[in-house]
Design a protein around this motif. Structure first.
Motif, PDB file in Angstrom:
ATOM      1  N   GLY A 125       5.937 -50.264 -52.475  1.00 19.04           N
ATOM      2  CA  GLY A 125       6.457 -49.201 -51.642  1.00 19.04           C
ATOM      3  C   GLY A 125       7.582 -48.419 -52.295  1.00 19.04           C
ATOM      4  N   LEU A 126       7.473 -47.101 -52.231  1.00 14.10           N
ATOM      5  CA  LEU A 126       8.506 -46.217 -52.766  1.00 14.10           C
ATOM      6  C   LEU A 126       9.259 -45.493 -51.661  1.00 14.10           C
ATOM      7  N   ILE A 127       8.516 -44.929 -50.713  1.00 13.30           N
ATOM      8  CA  ILE A 127       9.102 -44.166 -49.614  1.00 13.30           C
ATOM      9  C   ILE A 127       8.450 -44.616 -48.309  1.00 13.30           C
ATOM     10  N   GLY A 128       9.263 -44.851 -47.282  1.00 11.14           N
ATOM     11  CA  GLY A 128       8.732 -45.183 -45.963  1.00 11.14           C
ATOM     12  C   GLY A 128       8.010 -46.501 -45.905  1.00 11.14           C
ATOM     13  N   ALA A 129       8.345 -47.445 -46.772  1.00  9.91           N
ATOM     14  CA  ALA A 129       7.645 -48.734 -46.829  1.00  9.91           C
ATOM     15  C   ALA A 129       8.632 -49.865 -47.062  1.00  9.91           C
ATOM     16  N   PRO A 130       9.497 -50.166 -46.097  1.00  9.64           N
ATOM     17  CA  PRO A 130      10.399 -51.318 -46.240  1.00  9.64           C
ATOM     18  C   PRO A 130       9.640 -52.627 -46.054  1.00  9.64           C
ATOM     19  N   GLN A 143       5.292 -43.521 -39.779  1.00 16.76           N
ATOM     20  CA  GLN A 143       5.944 -42.514 -40.602  1.00 16.76           C
ATOM     21  C   GLN A 143       5.216 -42.396 -41.935  1.00 16.76           C
ATOM     22  N   PHE A 144       5.509 -41.324 -42.640  1.00 13.14           N
ATOM     23  CA  PHE A 144       4.922 -41.101 -43.954  1.00 13.14           C
ATOM     24  C   PHE A 144       5.325 -42.223 -44.904  1.00 13.14           C
ATOM     25  N   SER A 145       4.363 -42.696 -45.699  1.00 11.19           N
ATOM     26  CA  SER A 145       4.672 -43.697 -46.720  1.00 11.19           C
ATOM     27  C   SER A 145       4.050 -43.283 -48.048  1.00 11.19           C
TER      28      SER A 145
END
Length: 319
Positions: A125-130, A143-145
Motif C-alpha cells: 500500500g502506498l496511498i489509502g491503504a493502512p 476511499q481511493f487506494s
C-alpha cells in the motif's frame, strides 16, 4: 455491531475480491482488505485462442484449446503501518492445438499437460491503504487506494523436444500499480468499484527453444498491460461487473529476427459473483478479444471459488 457480524461483513468485502486468474488479475482482486486474512482461490478456465496459455505470446496460425485450474494462495499483513498482500499461484492444466504449417504431419493433434506459468507476488500500500485489523477495517470508509505491485513469473512444464508446451522456459518480471476508486460514500451502501491496474512485463531469454523453432535463442519484447474492472453490488451478496483489458508489445524474436507477432489487443467481458456464506464466494465470467492485430483471437470462460479465513480468536485476545 457484534464482533461476529463485523467478521461477516469483513469477509463479504474480502472474499469476493480475490479473483486472480492467469488472464489478468480479474475483478476485485486488489480491493483493500484487513490484515491477517488467508484466502484460497481455485479457478477453472476454458480458453479457445491463438495465444499460448500465459496470454502473452501470439501464435498467428494456431487454434489452441486450453483447460487451466489456476490455484492462488493469498495472505494479507502489515509492513510497518502499510497494508501488504502476498500471492502464490500454481497453474495445472492441459491443451490441444492445431497449427497451420507446411508440414501437415506436425500441425495436428498437438497436446501438452502439466503446469502453465505461475507466479509469486507482493502488493504494498502506498496511498489509502493502512494496515488495519478486522475491527478497524469494519469501520473504515471506502476511499481511493494506490498500491505497488510486483510479480515474478516462473516457467511451467516445458520440454524442448515438443512442438508446444504449457510452460515458456523463461522467467518474467512484472512491475505495476493497482488503483481502486469507490463510487459509494459509506461502507453500509452497496459497493461500486472501479479498478485500474497498469503493469509492464519484462522477460528473460529462452535458450532452449521448442522443436517448432530452429533458433538457438528466443527473446521477447516487454509487454504493457492495462486492466480495468467496474463492479457493482446489487445486494450485499450479489454483484456484477464489466472488464476492459488492453495489451501492447510482447513481440518474440528468434535469433534476433522478429516473429511479427505483436500483441496489440483490446479485450473485454462480463462477470457475475455471489457471496454464498461469510467465508465462501463464487463468480463466473466470460471474456473475449474485441479487437486486435495479427488476427488475435480469444474466448475465455472462467469460474472462481474463493475461501477466506481470519483468526477471530486471536483478534479477540488483542482487544
Amino acid at each position: 455491531m457484534p464482533l461476529k457480524n463485523k467478521y461477516i461483513l469483513i469477509l463479504l468485502f474480502f472474499s469476493i475480491s480475490s479473483g486472480l486468474f492467469a488472464q489478468g488479475d480479474g475483478p476485485r482482486a486488489h480491493l483493500f482488505a484487513p490484515k491477517g486474512v488467508w484466502a484460497l482461490n481455485v479457478k477453472y478456465l476454458h480458453l479457445d485462442q491463438n495465444l499460448l496459455p500465459g496470454d502473452n505470446i501470439l501464435v498467428k496460425n494456431a487454434d489452441i484449446k486450453i483447460q487451466l485450474f489456476p490455484t492462488t494462495f493469498v495472505h494479507t499483513f502489515g509492513i510497518g503501518k502499510k497494508f501488504a498482500r502476498v500471492f502464490f499461484m500454481l497453474n495445472p492444466g492441459s491443451l490441444n492445438a492445431n497449427i497451420a504449417t507446411p508440414i501437415k504431419e506436425i500441425n495436428e493433434g498437438l497436446t501438452a499437460s502439466g503446469f502453465s506459468d505461475g507466479y509469486v507476488a507482493l502488493e504494498y500500500g502506498l496511498i489509502g491503504a493502512p494496515a488495519l485489523n478486522a475491527l478497524e477495517f469494519s469501520k473504515h470508509q471506502p476511499q481511493f487506494s494506490l498500491n505497488a505491485l510486483f510479480k515474478y513469473w516462473y516457467s511451467g512444464t516445458y520440454n524442448s523436444e515438443k512442438l508446444l508446451n504449457l510452460g515458456t522456459n523463461r522467467s518474467a518480471f512484472e512491475f505495476g500499480a493497482t488503483m481502486a476508486i469507490p463510487f459509494h460514500k459509506n461502507i453500509s451502501e452497496n459497493a461500486t468499484w472501479l479498478e485500474i491496474i497498469p503493469s509492464v512485463q519484462f522477460y528473460t531469454k529462452n535458450n532452449d527453444p521448442a522443436r517448432s523453432n530452429s533458433a538457438n535463442v528466443v527473446e521477447q519484447d516487454p509487454l504493457l498491460i492495462i486492466e480495468n474492472h467496474l463492479t457493482h453490488n446489487f445486494t450485499k451478496k450479489l454483484w456484477a461487473g464489466i472488464d476492459l483489458r488492453y495489451q501492447y508489445g510482447g513481440t518474440t524474436k528468434a535469433d534476433g529476427i522478429s516473429d511479427d507477432n505483436l500483441n496489440n489487443i483490446l479485450g473485454g467481458g462480463v462477470n457475475l459473483g455471489y457471496q454464498i456464506s461469510a467465508p465462501l464466494s463464487i463468480f463466473a465470467g466470460y471474456d473475449k478479444i474485441l479487437a486486435g492485430d495479427n488476427n488475435a483471437k480469444s474466448n475465455m470462460l472462467r469460474v472462481s471459488v474463493v475461501f477466506a479465513y481470519i483468526n477471530l480468536k486471536k483478534l479477540k485476545q488483542t482487544l
